[in-house]
Design a protein around this motif. Structure first.
Motif, mmCIF file in Angstrom:
data_model
loop_
_atom_site.group_PDB
_atom_site.id
_atom_site.type_symbol
_atom_site.label_atom_id
_atom_site.label_comp_id
_atom_site.label_asym_id
_atom_site.label_seq_id
_atom_site.Cartn_x
_atom_site.Cartn_y
_atom_site.Cartn_z
ATOM 1 N N LEU A 1 0.860 -1.186 0.000
ATOM 2 C CA LEU A 1 0.000 0.000 0.000
ATOM 3 C C LEU A 1 0.896 1.236 0.000
ATOM 4 N N GLN A 2 0.781 2.083 -1.025
ATOM 5 C CA GLN A 2 1.633 3.270 -1.117
ATOM 6 C C GLN A 2 1.029 4.497 -0.456
ATOM 7 N N LEU A 3 -0.294 4.548 -0.387
ATOM 8 C CA LEU A 3 -0.999 5.688 0.192
ATOM 9 C C LEU A 3 -2.068 5.177 1.142
ATOM 10 N N ASN A 4 -2.334 5.923 2.197
ATOM 11 C CA ASN A 4 -3.412 5.522 3.099
ATOM 12 C C ASN A 4 -4.776 5.605 2.424
ATOM 13 N N ASP A 5 -4.937 6.580 1.542
ATOM 14 C CA ASP A 5 -6.218 6.752 0.847
ATOM 15 C C ASP A 5 -5.956 7.232 -0.579
ATOM 16 N N TYR A 6 -6.081 6.332 -1.543
ATOM 17 C CA TYR A 6 -5.810 6.659 -2.942
ATOM 18 C C TYR A 6 -6.827 7.662 -3.501
ATOM 19 N N SER A 7 -7.983 7.739 -2.900
ATOM 20 C CA SER A 7 -9.039 8.613 -3.430
ATOM 21 C C SER A 7 -8.781 10.090 -3.150
ATOM 22 N N LYS A 8 -7.866 10.390 -2.237
ATOM 23 C CA LYS A 8 -7.609 11.775 -1.862
ATOM 24 C C LYS A 8 -6.482 12.409 -2.663
ATOM 25 N N THR A 9 -6.250 11.920 -3.863
ATOM 26 C CA THR A 9 -5.217 12.501 -4.719
ATOM 27 C C THR A 9 -5.832 12.904 -6.058
ATOM 28 N N ASP A 10 -5.118 13.720 -6.798
ATOM 29 C CA ASP A 10 -5.538 14.117 -8.135
ATOM 30 C C ASP A 10 -4.910 13.228 -9.208
ATOM 31 N N TRP A 11 -4.172 12.204 -8.769
ATOM 32 C CA TRP A 11 -3.453 11.362 -9.708
ATOM 33 C C TRP A 11 -4.338 10.216 -10.163
ATOM 34 N N GLU A 12 -4.289 9.918 -11.426
ATOM 35 C CA GLU A 12 -5.060 8.799 -11.964
ATOM 36 C C GLU A 12 -4.162 7.562 -12.025
ATOM 37 N N ARG B 1 -4.924 -6.243 1.178
ATOM 38 C CA ARG B 1 -3.652 -6.927 1.400
ATOM 39 C C ARG B 1 -2.910 -6.331 2.584
ATOM 40 N N HIS B 2 -2.954 -4.999 2.698
ATOM 41 C CA HIS B 2 -2.269 -4.329 3.798
ATOM 42 C C HIS B 2 -2.851 -4.737 5.153
ATOM 43 N N GLU B 3 -4.136 -5.016 5.161
ATOM 44 C CA GLU B 3 -4.806 -5.366 6.419
ATOM 45 C C GLU B 3 -4.699 -6.846 6.756
ATOM 46 N N THR B 4 -4.407 -7.679 5.763
ATOM 47 C CA THR B 4 -4.376 -9.127 6.005
ATOM 48 C C THR B 4 -2.976 -9.734 5.883
ATOM 49 N N VAL B 5 -2.270 -9.410 4.779
ATOM 50 C CA VAL B 5 -0.961 -10.020 4.534
ATOM 51 C C VAL B 5 0.172 -9.255 5.212
ATOM 52 N N PHE B 6 0.123 -7.927 5.155
ATOM 53 C CA PHE B 6 1.223 -7.134 5.710
ATOM 54 C C PHE B 6 1.457 -7.407 7.202
ATOM 55 N N PRO B 7 0.405 -7.576 8.019
ATOM 56 C CA PRO B 7 0.653 -7.926 9.424
ATOM 57 C C PRO B 7 1.417 -9.241 9.577
ATOM 58 N N GLN B 8 1.188 -10.170 8.673
ATOM 59 C CA GLN B 8 1.932 -11.428 8.706
ATOM 60 C C GLN B 8 3.399 -11.190 8.373
ATOM 61 N N GLU B 9 3.644 -10.275 7.438
ATOM 62 C CA GLU B 9 5.024 -9.935 7.092
ATOM 63 C C GLU B 9 5.715 -9.203 8.237
#
Length: 212
Positions: A167-178, A190-198
């Motif tokens: 996950l690169q950003l906490n909220d992708y919707s809050k940017t002007d980038w497409e 994935r950040h909520e399920t796999v990253f904690p395992q890592e």
């Protein structure tokens, strides 16, 4: 006396993936009884990669980079450490320029160009190398194996942890980038399920570093 572990963060973003995994690995070391010394390369005074001065090839400087700058204390501490942990995000299919600067000077100071004794490092220590990437974790196995091979030879036995599809950003919707390359919901899941395992794996690998 407690073992000393040097932790080097070669990423710029506090609180994000690389930083988090390194902190978990450091926690494992500390809870196993180690003293942890941490460096954030993006916060150091100005430094460069190897300048090819060959000062470390002279007998009086053998195994010591003679360039004096922001990396000097980092290199000095690694030479006295009982273990080393380094982490970097993936930038354009490689590790960061900050990591490369340290890597060049860490390795080259011990390279002798002597076929019989190619390495003069007298403090062989275990290494944990962590890389994070927004690409799948299988995309850069060959790259990390190359780093591992060199670190094995010139620093010490190296273990690798790759955290991909991050996950690169906490909220992708809050940017002007497409950023249509990514599925934000998938990244978040994935950040909520796999990253904690890592993170747990990083902790265990940090803890295991002391046993090597």
């Amino acid at each position: 006396m407690a073992k000393k572990i040097v932790v080097v963060n070669a990423g710029p973003r506090a609180g994000f993936n690389t930083d988090t995994l390194l902190k978990e690995a450091a926690k494992g070391c500390e809870e196993a009884g180690a003293e942890v010394v941490r460096y954030d390369l993006f916060k150091l005074e100005r430094y460069t990669g190897c300048i090819s001065c060959f000062g470390c090839k002279k007998e009086q400087n053998k195994g010591h980079c003679i360039c004096r700058d922001g990396l000097t204390q980092v290199l000095d501490d690694i030479r006295k450490a009982d273990g080393l942990m380094m982490g970097s995000p993936n930038y354009l299919s490689n590790l960061t320029a900050s990591f490369r600067a340290l890597y060049e000077r860490l390795v080259f100071q011990s390279l002798t160009y002597n076929a019989e004794t190619p390495c003069c490092n007298k403090n062989v220590i275990p290494v944990l190398l962590i890389m994070t990437s927004n690409a799948p974790d299988t995309a850069y196995t060959e790259l990390l194996n190359g780093y591992k091979d060199t670190l094995d030879k010139f620093v010490g036995p190296t273990e690798v942890l790759i955290s991909g599809d991050t996950l690169q950003l906490n909220d992708y919707s809050k940017t002007d980038w497409e950023w249509s390359f990514f599925d934000p919901e998938h990244k978040k899941e994935r950040h909520e399920t796999v990253f904690p395992q890592e993170c747990k794996k990083a902790y265990e690998m940090g803890k295991a570093l002391l046993a090597k």
